[in-house]
Write an enzyme that holds these catalytic residues in place. Structure first.
Site, short mmCIF file in Angstrom:
data_model
loop_
_atom_site.label_atom_id
_atom_site.label_comp_id
_atom_site.label_asym_id
_atom_site.label_seq_id
_atom_site.Cartn_x
_atom_site.Cartn_y
_atom_site.Cartn_z
N THR A 57 57.06 25.97 25.07
CA THR A 57 55.97 26.22 26.02
C THR A 57 54.70 25.59 25.46
O THR A 57 54.70 25.07 24.35
CB THR A 57 55.75 27.72 26.26
N ALA A 72 51.90 18.48 29.64
CA ALA A 72 53.10 18.53 30.47
C ALA A 72 53.66 17.14 30.75
O ALA A 72 54.87 16.98 30.91
CB ALA A 72 52.81 19.26 31.77
N CYS A 80 55.40 16.49 27.03
CA CYS A 80 56.31 17.43 26.39
C CYS A 80 57.39 17.90 27.37
O CYS A 80 57.06 18.45 28.42
CB CYS A 80 55.52 18.64 25.87
N THR A 92 57.32 21.63 28.57
CA THR A 92 56.10 22.08 29.25
C THR A 92 56.11 21.52 30.66
O THR A 92 56.38 20.34 30.85
CB THR A 92 54.85 21.58 28.49
#
Length: 181
Positions: free
Chosen positions: A5, A161, A164, A167
């Site tokens: 996350t 995001a 990754c 994410t």
């Protein structure tokens, strides 16, 4: 387990803000895309977010809130006492989660082994797999843009995001208005 996350917190001049993505992964599979990993604590006066095991994080949130109640919302005393308890308790030491907690005056990272880290700049902290992307973006945007605190957190998480795989773009943000003392 600690990394799947991204949580980013920013303690700006006008507001304290925390944001996180909504992706929950198990191994190499996405289980959920709209989870909430941030919340307010102590009657909305403290912001907190977690990375790692969801069940462990909820236990940590509850325990940390007990320390906040005992210390009448004093975040500094609460993180110190919470860290002591975390290090002494055999069950807590096995929990696989990290937290960021902040108010308008302080921001802390609580690590999985009970360490308390206050960011060097005292303003920006991140945890999780996209944490390095998010904090890099936040530092650059703080220095080279006029975005307000919430927009800076949202844009930094969006950049994380993009980079990754753990994410996503389902970004949630909470903020505390108020002046620093």
């Amino acid at each position: 387990m600690f990394d799947a996350t991204t949580i980013l917190a920013y303690k700006g001049k006008n507001r304290a803000v925390i944001g996180g993505d909504g992706q929950v992964t198990f191994g190499n599979s996405v289980l959920k895309g709209n989870a909430t990993k941030i919340r307010t604590l102590y009657n909305g006066k403290i912001l907190a977010g977690f990375a790692g095991s969801t069940a462990d994080a909820f236990n940590l949130f509850d325990m940390f809130e007990e320390f906040l109640e005992a210390k009448k919302g004093d975040i500094l005393k609460s993180v110190v006492e919470f860290s002591k308890a975390w290090r002494k308790d055999k069950v807590l030491r096995r929990l696989e989660a990290m937290m960021i907690v902040l108010n308008s005056e302080h921001i802390f990272i609580l690590t999985g082994n009970g360490d308390v880290v206050e960011p060097e700049d005292g303003e920006i902290a991140s945890i999780g797999s996209g944490g390095n992307f998010a904090i890099s973006a936040a530092r650059a945007l703080k220095k080279h843009s006029s975005l307000d605190e919430e927009a800076l957190v949202r844009e930094s998480l969006s950049i994380a995001a993009d980079l990754c795989i753990y994410t996503n773009h389902n970004i949630k943000v909470l903020s505390l208005d108020g002046e620093k003392k």
